[in-house]
Design a protein around this motif. Sequence first.
Motif, PDB file in Angstrom:
ATOM      1  N   TRP B 205       0.826  -1.209   0.000  1.00 49.84           N
ATOM      2  CA  TRP B 205       0.000   0.000   0.000  1.00 49.84           C
ATOM      3  C   TRP B 205       0.856   1.252   0.000  1.00 49.84           C
ATOM      4  O   TRP B 205       0.549   2.236  -0.646  1.00 49.84           O
ATOM      5  CB  TRP B 205      -0.907  -0.028   1.233  1.00 49.84           C
ATOM      6  CG  TRP B 205      -1.918   1.043   1.194  1.00 49.84           C
ATOM      7  CD1 TRP B 205      -1.926   2.199   1.913  1.00 49.84           C
ATOM      8  CD2 TRP B 205      -3.085   1.081   0.366  1.00 49.84           C
ATOM      9  NE1 TRP B 205      -3.020   2.958   1.586  1.00 49.84           N
ATOM     10  CE2 TRP B 205      -3.747   2.297   0.644  1.00 49.84           C
ATOM     11  CE3 TRP B 205      -3.626   0.204  -0.573  1.00 49.84           C
ATOM     12  CZ2 TRP B 205      -4.934   2.645   0.017  1.00 49.84           C
ATOM     13  CZ3 TRP B 205      -4.804   0.570  -1.198  1.00 49.84           C
ATOM     14  CH2 TRP B 205      -5.440   1.778  -0.905  1.00 49.84           C
ATOM     15  N   ARG B 206       1.977   1.202   0.760  1.00 51.27           N
ATOM     16  CA  ARG B 206       2.832   2.371   0.860  1.00 51.27           C
ATOM     17  C   ARG B 206       3.540   2.679  -0.447  1.00 51.27           C
ATOM     18  O   ARG B 206       4.036   3.793  -0.634  1.00 51.27           O
ATOM     19  CB  ARG B 206       3.898   2.164   1.940  1.00 51.27           C
ATOM     20  CG  ARG B 206       3.472   2.504   3.329  1.00 51.27           C
ATOM     21  CD  ARG B 206       4.528   2.018   4.291  1.00 51.27           C
ATOM     22  NE  ARG B 206       5.843   2.478   3.879  1.00 51.27           N
ATOM     23  CZ  ARG B 206       6.535   3.395   4.524  1.00 51.27           C
ATOM     24  NH1 ARG B 206       6.028   3.949   5.593  1.00 51.27           N
ATOM     25  NH2 ARG B 206       7.734   3.741   4.108  1.00 51.27           N
ATOM     26  N   GLY B 207       3.609   1.687  -1.346  1.00 46.76           N
ATOM     27  CA  GLY B 207       4.380   1.876  -2.567  1.00 46.76           C
ATOM     28  C   GLY B 207       3.939   3.083  -3.368  1.00 46.76           C
ATOM     29  O   GLY B 207       4.706   3.632  -4.144  1.00 46.76           O
ATOM     30  N   ALA B 208       2.684   3.491  -3.180  1.00 48.21           N
ATOM     31  CA  ALA B 208       2.188   4.619  -3.956  1.00 48.21           C
ATOM     32  C   ALA B 208       2.822   5.926  -3.517  1.00 48.21           C
ATOM     33  O   ALA B 208       3.033   6.823  -4.330  1.00 48.21           O
ATOM     34  CB  ALA B 208       0.675   4.690  -3.832  1.00 48.21           C
ATOM     35  N   HIS B 209       3.147   6.071  -2.235  1.00 51.10           N
ATOM     36  CA  HIS B 209       3.611   7.371  -1.774  1.00 51.10           C
ATOM     37  C   HIS B 209       4.910   7.298  -0.994  1.00 51.10           C
ATOM     38  O   HIS B 209       5.396   8.317  -0.524  1.00 51.10           O
ATOM     39  CB  HIS B 209       2.539   8.044  -0.913  1.00 51.10           C
ATOM     40  CG  HIS B 209       2.165   7.245   0.294  1.00 51.10           C
ATOM     41  ND1 HIS B 209       1.187   6.286   0.270  1.00 51.10           N
ATOM     42  CD2 HIS B 209       2.642   7.251   1.552  1.00 51.10           C
ATOM     43  CE1 HIS B 209       1.074   5.747   1.469  1.00 51.10           C
ATOM     44  NE2 HIS B 209       1.945   6.317   2.261  1.00 51.10           N
ATOM     45  N   ALA B 210       5.473   6.104  -0.828  1.00 48.78           N
ATOM     46  CA  ALA B 210       6.711   5.980  -0.039  1.00 48.78           C
ATOM     47  C   ALA B 210       7.456   4.763  -0.559  1.00 48.78           C
ATOM     48  O   ALA B 210       6.900   3.999  -1.342  1.00 48.78           O
ATOM     49  CB  ALA B 210       6.361   5.832   1.434  1.00 48.78           C
ATOM     50  N   PRO B 211       8.697   4.557  -0.147  1.00 49.52           N
ATOM     51  CA  PRO B 211       9.412   3.363  -0.604  1.00 49.52           C
ATOM     52  C   PRO B 211       8.629   2.095  -0.297  1.00 49.52           C
ATOM     53  O   PRO B 211       8.158   1.889   0.808  1.00 49.52           O
ATOM     54  CB  PRO B 211      10.710   3.408   0.199  1.00 49.52           C
ATOM     55  CG  PRO B 211      10.937   4.839   0.447  1.00 49.52           C
ATOM     56  CD  PRO B 211       9.598   5.468   0.593  1.00 49.52           C
ATOM     57  N   GLY B 212       8.473   1.268  -1.298  1.00 47.29           N
ATOM     58  CA  GLY B 212       7.682   0.057  -1.130  1.00 47.29           C
ATOM     59  C   GLY B 212       7.335  -0.460  -2.505  1.00 47.29           C
ATOM     60  O   GLY B 212       8.045  -0.219  -3.468  1.00 47.29           O
ATOM     61  N   GLY B 213       6.206  -1.160  -2.599  1.00 42.03           N
ATOM     62  CA  GLY B 213       5.801  -1.593  -3.924  1.00 42.03           C
ATOM     63  C   GLY B 213       5.655  -3.090  -4.027  1.00 42.03           C
ATOM     64  O   GLY B 213       5.758  -3.820  -3.052  1.00 42.03           O
ATOM     65  N   ALA B 214       5.414  -3.540  -5.258  1.00 48.37           N
ATOM     66  CA  ALA B 214       5.063  -4.939  -5.500  1.00 48.37           C
ATOM     67  C   ALA B 214       6.214  -5.874  -5.166  1.00 48.37           C
ATOM     68  O   ALA B 214       6.017  -6.918  -4.540  1.00 48.37           O
ATOM     69  CB  ALA B 214       4.647  -5.122  -6.954  1.00 48.37           C
ATOM     70  N   PHE B 215       7.450  -5.532  -5.579  1.00 49.04           N
ATOM     71  CA  PHE B 215       8.562  -6.453  -5.367  1.00 49.04           C
ATOM     72  C   PHE B 215       8.843  -6.647  -3.890  1.00 49.04           C
ATOM     73  O   PHE B 215       9.095  -7.762  -3.424  1.00 49.04           O
ATOM     74  CB  PHE B 215       9.810  -5.948  -6.095  1.00 49.04           C
ATOM     75  CG  PHE B 215       9.759  -6.209  -7.569  1.00 49.04           C
ATOM     76  CD1 PHE B 215       9.289  -5.251  -8.445  1.00 49.04           C
ATOM     77  CD2 PHE B 215      10.152  -7.432  -8.073  1.00 49.04           C
ATOM     78  CE1 PHE B 215       9.234  -5.493  -9.805  1.00 49.04           C
ATOM     79  CE2 PHE B 215      10.096  -7.687  -9.432  1.00 49.04           C
ATOM     80  CZ  PHE B 215       9.634  -6.720 -10.303  1.00 49.04           C
ATOM     81  N   HIS B 216       8.822  -5.559  -3.128  1.00 50.71           N
ATOM     82  CA  HIS B 216       9.093  -5.677  -1.703  1.00 50.71           C
ATOM     83  C   HIS B 216       7.995  -6.469  -1.004  1.00 50.71           C
ATOM     84  O   HIS B 216       8.260  -7.336  -0.167  1.00 50.71           O
ATOM     85  CB  HIS B 216       9.190  -4.283  -1.066  1.00 50.71           C
ATOM     86  CG  HIS B 216      10.109  -3.372  -1.810  1.00 50.71           C
ATOM     87  ND1 HIS B 216       9.654  -2.396  -2.665  1.00 50.71           N
ATOM     88  CD2 HIS B 216      11.454  -3.301  -1.841  1.00 50.71           C
ATOM     89  CE1 HIS B 216      10.688  -1.766  -3.183  1.00 50.71           C
ATOM     90  NE2 HIS B 216      11.790  -2.280  -2.696  1.00 50.71           N
TER      91      HIS B 216
END
Lengths: 98, 311
Positions: B205-216
């Motif tokens: 969820w954080r991938g949109a606005h902070a470090p994160g995303g699908a791979f993590h």
Amino acid sequence: MNVLDIVAAVLMLTGLVFFSAGTAGLLRFGDTFGRMHALTKADNVGLGLLVTGLALIDGSVRGAVELMLIWLLVMFSGATACYLIANRLTREMHDGRD
Amino acid sequence: MAGIELGAAAFDWLLATMIVVLAALAAFARVLLTAIAGLIALGLVLAIAWARLGAVDVAIAEAVLGSGVLGGMLLKAWSGFAASAVDDDASMHVAPGALVLLALPAVLIAIGTVYAGHSADALGIGDAARAAIGATGVSHPVTAVLLDYRALDTLMELAVLLVAALAALSIGRIRLRARAPEPALEALLRLVVPLLILVAGVLLWRGAHAPGGAFHAGAALAAAAILVLLGWQQLAIGRALAFAGLALGVTVFSVLGALMLALGGLLDWPAEHAGSLILVVEIAATISIAFALLLLFAGGAPWPRAGEDQR
């Protein structure tokens, strides 16, 4: 540099002393049991002191809670890993004696 | 303050030295287990270095994938290897010619210096990319680049991961005997596995606005599944579920991307729906990455192959 920063610095330096003690134990103790004992005990206390110092520097409640959670998780997983290694070693030693 | 800058510089030099020393340990250690331990430690120190460079997404990925999953795979391979080896401490014999690898950093530095002029900011597109980020549906620049500006690259990466997992499934075959874990381990797993699944959701969820995303998120989910595999020695995944899970990411990504042909161009998300589309793609990608990493770690298919006896 206010009092809080100084307290945090002292806490973190003490934590580093504990980490050094744990590493010294890891390098100098004779058998695996002693090394694990030094590592888990000293490193967990060192991490706790480090985390407390960082929480003081961060200042927010959320940061402090997150850091405490990290410390608890490290302690939990470290203790379990240490137990598993010691258990396996003990079993090997007993198998060797039979 | 000059003192802090000096301290930061000293820390960075210490990091660089540690990276070189750990890399040498991982490459040239005599005992295999030492080399593996060096590689795991190297992954973590590299993660700190990436964080120091400001690339937090890469730092998280390096720590979870490079150190966590890869370290786990290597240790699993080592335990199977050591169990069947004749001598107790499996040692590595490095050919003297391998020392030429030490020249690699110099080559990389040379290449980096030459291509420094080709970075996004040097070419002038960095500002344009940052200015147009409103139309991408996400506010974190790394996610915007991965899933909007360069969505095709990410689609290809997912396809590569899919092929690797399929290769592992076709070559390997594992037989698992379910057993109950020790009480201490079970207590830890019952705490950590749900926590990891939660962390995966937060990272996604954080991938949109902070470090994160699908791979993590996918790597965290895979770590939870790997822990279950290691603790209970069970992999309750049949052939249908495994293939569906593996294919989900690439399928959803390419189908949605192809549908965009009707609206504008291939993989060209329209500005008002880009956020939702990217989220859907990331969820599918997370599931696929988790399946792929889990099956790569397991090392093969847990179901009997066609023609084999069902055991």
